[in-house]
Structure formats: structure tokens, C-alpha cells
Design a protein around this motif. Structure first.
Motif, short mmCIF file in Angstrom:
data_model
loop_
_atom_site.label_atom_id
_atom_site.label_comp_id
_atom_site.label_asym_id
_atom_site.label_seq_id
_atom_site.Cartn_x
_atom_site.Cartn_y
_atom_site.Cartn_z
N TYR A 349 -29.98 -17.64 11.34
CA TYR A 349 -28.89 -17.67 12.35
C TYR A 349 -29.23 -16.42 13.38
N SER A 350 -30.33 -16.00 13.53
CA SER A 350 -30.48 -14.49 14.46
C SER A 350 -30.94 -15.28 15.56
N GLU A 351 -30.21 -15.34 16.71
CA GLU A 351 -30.61 -15.76 18.03
C GLU A 351 -31.29 -14.71 18.74
N GLN A 352 -31.00 -13.40 18.75
CA GLN A 352 -31.48 -12.42 19.41
C GLN A 352 -31.66 -11.13 18.53
N TYR A 353 -32.94 -10.44 18.46
CA TYR A 353 -33.02 -9.42 17.49
C TYR A 353 -33.89 -8.37 18.10
#
Length: 399
Positions: A349-353
Motif C-alpha cells: 500500500y505504499s505509494e510514495q516512500y
């Protein structure tokens, strides 16, 4: 009438007792032993002549008497589905297949971006269907062990092909009216390309998913070679000299090969899969080892770390990986359930990191929305940037 001597009578009585005990003992295990015996007859469960073939061709002998005369057990064996045939029931609850009692569980270890992402999943099945798939152990099957069982692919009236899918479930194709057809609608189409060369790298079969328009090519031996998607990705599988799958490479048509995603598989001395190596994870660890102590931090920016993640789970979406941790440790954290919500694992679920070493020598920003999930922005000293360029294609000035 001649009387039987008392001594002889005692011996006969003991022999009869032993015989009865043997028959009782045999009867207690008859179900399992008879099944193995019936299989020796060459009968095919589900065929109209199965019961006749069992009675006529099962090896005889005193020890087989009970099996040959148990018509109810023969009927049960003949009406049961073959061990490698498709499940006739749908999974429920745990999930469990009520028809066979098999318990299944699927875990995802890697997922890229795009509408049709590159997956690497593992499925556990308490009653394995693919007997020759041992790379994950006897009860596990990974999504790139798909293959065709071509044992009976001879174009005769009874010819069939078993297509093992991502979860180890076989789909049966029968030769009927000049084409390979499944008994019911499965959304899959199988064609033979006419190649009989036996070249391990030449596509001889094509399997098409009619719902996603994804095509899979297989060798004349039934080995999976490539997967092509309607979104323009080609995923190529490479095998070592012993036949073990070594890499899965995803290439987007018309793009720089440096932006390819390559998953590398390592095996132990028993030829079992021991590690899955992901390119971005390797890049991160390489840069951490090159500049800094090797420890680095990962912090998710989207979904919102405060208003969403902390609000729902009481924790922040970030963690620190120490230098002595392996790729497996890294992915285990990525795929950890934050709190009774598997859909919210950071790996999915991480779109940006962002990724940064504790030493602060460089900075990495990743966005699944760039280049079908492979977009990465890196900034740092010239020597760090040079190391990164050799390992992975990324943005230096996204504008």
C-alpha cells in the motif's frame, strides 16, 4: 472318518487364528492399500470402464482377495477425481476445498506497479497437486512454477494437457474437435505452435488468459518461458544448467533495459528456494554499504503516515534495517500486517516512500506512479550517484 491327531489339530487352529488376524489387520488398512492396488490395474478414475478394468486387471493373490471383492470400495475409488485433476469445489472459510478437504494459504513476497503487476506469490496446499514441483518443499508452490504436463498430449481421442497455474491448481485441457478445450469455462485458451524441435528455449505452446489478455509461452517440455501483458510488459524466465529457475526479468517494450525489474532466486544445497532478491532492495543495501554503516531507514509518505496510518493502527509506517539483516528480513517487514489489515502492509500500500542511510550521505525517493512502479529519484555525492547508475535506472532531475 479318519481322526485328525490332536497335535495337528492344534497347529491348524493356530494357523486359522493367524490367518483371521491377518485378514482383520489387512481390512483395517484396506482403504489405503486397496487404492494403491487398484492404481496398478491401469484403470482411470472417472472413466466409464474404470470398475471393469479394476476387477479384470488388478494383480491377484490371497492377500488381494478383500480388495478384489469390495465392490463398494472399487466404486468409490473409480468415482473419485484423479489426484492431479482440477478441484470440483470452490474454497470456503479458511480457505478449505470441501470436495477434497485441502487447506490452502497464499502469501505475496513481491509486487511491482502497473495494472497487471509483476507478482511473486507462494501458495501452501495441504494436499499438493503438482507432484514434481519441489523448489519450495512438498506442500508449497510459487507463482513462477507454472508449467504444462504434456504426458498425454498426443492428439488422440483421450489426449489431455494439465496446465498448472499460479497456486498449483491444474486446469485440464482435452483434445476435442481439433482444439484443446476445458470441460467448463476457465477463461484460458491453449494452442500448440507446431514446434517439435525440442529446443528448451523455443516456444511450442501458448496459453492465453482471455480475461486479462496475458499470454504465456512454454517450451516443448512444458517449461514456462515468457509472460506478456496487454500493458506492454514481457517477463522472461531464465534457468540454470540444472533446470532451476534463476531469474525473472520484466522489460517494458520501448524502454531502457536499465529500468528492467529482475528478481533473482537463490537455492540451498537441497535445491530448495532460499532467497528472493529484489532489485531495489539490492540497490538500497549496496548504497548503504558503500556510503555509511550499512544501516538505513524507510519511511512511507503516502498513504498519510499520521492521518491514515497512525490514526488506524496506532503506529507510524517506518522502520530501520540494520546492516546485518538479510533481504528476507527486509521483505518480512515490508509484508508485515500493521494490525488485522493485510491490504495495508507497507509492501502493497505504499505509494510514495523515502529511503535514507542513518549517516545521511544520500537520499532516495520512490513513487509507484512513475514508470509503472519502477520510478526512483536519488540524490547524493558524485561517487554515490555513479554506483547507483550502474545498478538501477532512476530519475536524477525529474523536473
Amino acid at each position: 472318518m479318519k481322526k485328525i491327531p490332536e497335535r495337528a489339530s492344534g497347529i491348524i487352529s493356530r494357523l486359522l487364528a493367524v490367518f483371521i488376524l491377518l485378514m482383520v489387520s489387512f481390512g483395517a488398512n484396506a482403504g489405503d492399500d486397496c487404492s494403491a492396488l487398484y492404481a496398478q490395474s491401469g484403470a482411470m478414475p472417472g472413466s466409464p470402464t474404470c470398475q471393469l478394468n479394476v476387477v479384470s486387471n488388478t494383480p491377484g493373490g490371497l492377500g488381494n482377495y478383500a480388495c478384489l471383492n469390495d465392490l463398494a470400495l472399487i466404486r468409490e475409488w473409480c468415482t473419485a477425481p484423479a489426484a492431479d485433476e482440477t478441484e470440483q469445489s470452490c474454497p470456503v472459510a479458511d480457505p478449505v476445498y470441501p470436495g477434497s478437504g485441502a487447506v490452502t494459504l497464499t502469501e505475496a513476497d513481491f509486487m511491482s506497479g502497473d495494472d497487471l503487476p509483476l507478482y511473486f506469490t507462494r501458495t501452501y496446499r495441504s494436499k499438493p497437486l503438482a507432484s514434481n514441483a519441489s523448489a519450495m518443499g512438498p506442500a508449497w508452490f510459487h507463482s513462477w512454477q507454472r508449467h504444462l504436463d504434456l504426458t498425454n498430449a498426443n492428439h488422440s481421442r483421450t489426449a489431455k494437457v494439465l496446465a498448472y497455474r499460479e497456486n498449483g491448481e491444474p486446469i485440464t485441457f482435452n483434445w476435442n474437435a481439433g482444439a484443446w478445450r476445458t470441460p467448463g469455462f476457465t477463461g484460458l485458451a491453449l494452442t500448440r505452435n507446431g514446434s517439435e524441435s525440442g529446443n528448451a528455449n523455443e516456444a511450442a505452446w501458448t496459453l492465453t488468459n482471455l480475461q486479462t489478455d496475458t499470454t504465456e509461452s512454454y517450451s516443448a517440455q512444458g517449461v514456462l518461458l515468457t509472460e506478456s501483458t496487454r500493458t506492454g510488459f514481457v517477463r522472461t524466465l531464465s534457468y540454470d544448467s540444472s533446470g532451476l529457475l534463476s531469474t525473472i526479468t520484466q522489460h517494458a517494450i520501448g524502454t531502457d533495459a536499465r529500468k528492467d525489474i529482475t528478481l533473482r532466486l537463490d537455492y540451498d544445497d537441497k535445491r530448495r528456494l532460499s532467497r528472493l532478491n529484489d532489485p531495489l532492495g539490492r540497490l538500497t543495501q549496496s548504497l548503504s554499504a558503500y556510503k555509511g554503516s550499512g544501516d538505513f531507514a524507510v519511511i512511507v509518505l503516502n498513504p498519510d503516515p499520521f492521518n491514515y496510518f497512525h490514526f488506524h493502527f496506532g503506529k507510524h509506517p517506518g522502520f530501520i534495517i540494520e546492516a546485518n539483516r538479510s533481504d528476507n528480513d527486509f521483505f518480512e517487514i515490508l509484508m508485515k500486517d500493521p494490525g488485522d489489515s493485510p491490504a495495508d502492509v507497507i509492501g502493497f500500500y505504499s505509494e510514495q516512500y523515502v529511503v535514507l542511510p542513518l549517516s545521511g550521505e544520500w537520499f532516495m525517493y520512490a513513487d509507484r506512479g512513475w514508470d509503472w512502479g519502477t520510478g526512483v529519484l536519488i540524490t547524493g555525492p558524485p561517487d554515490v550517484m555513479n554506483v547507483a547508475r550502474q545498478a538501477f535506472a532512476f530519475y536524477e532531475n525529474p523536473g
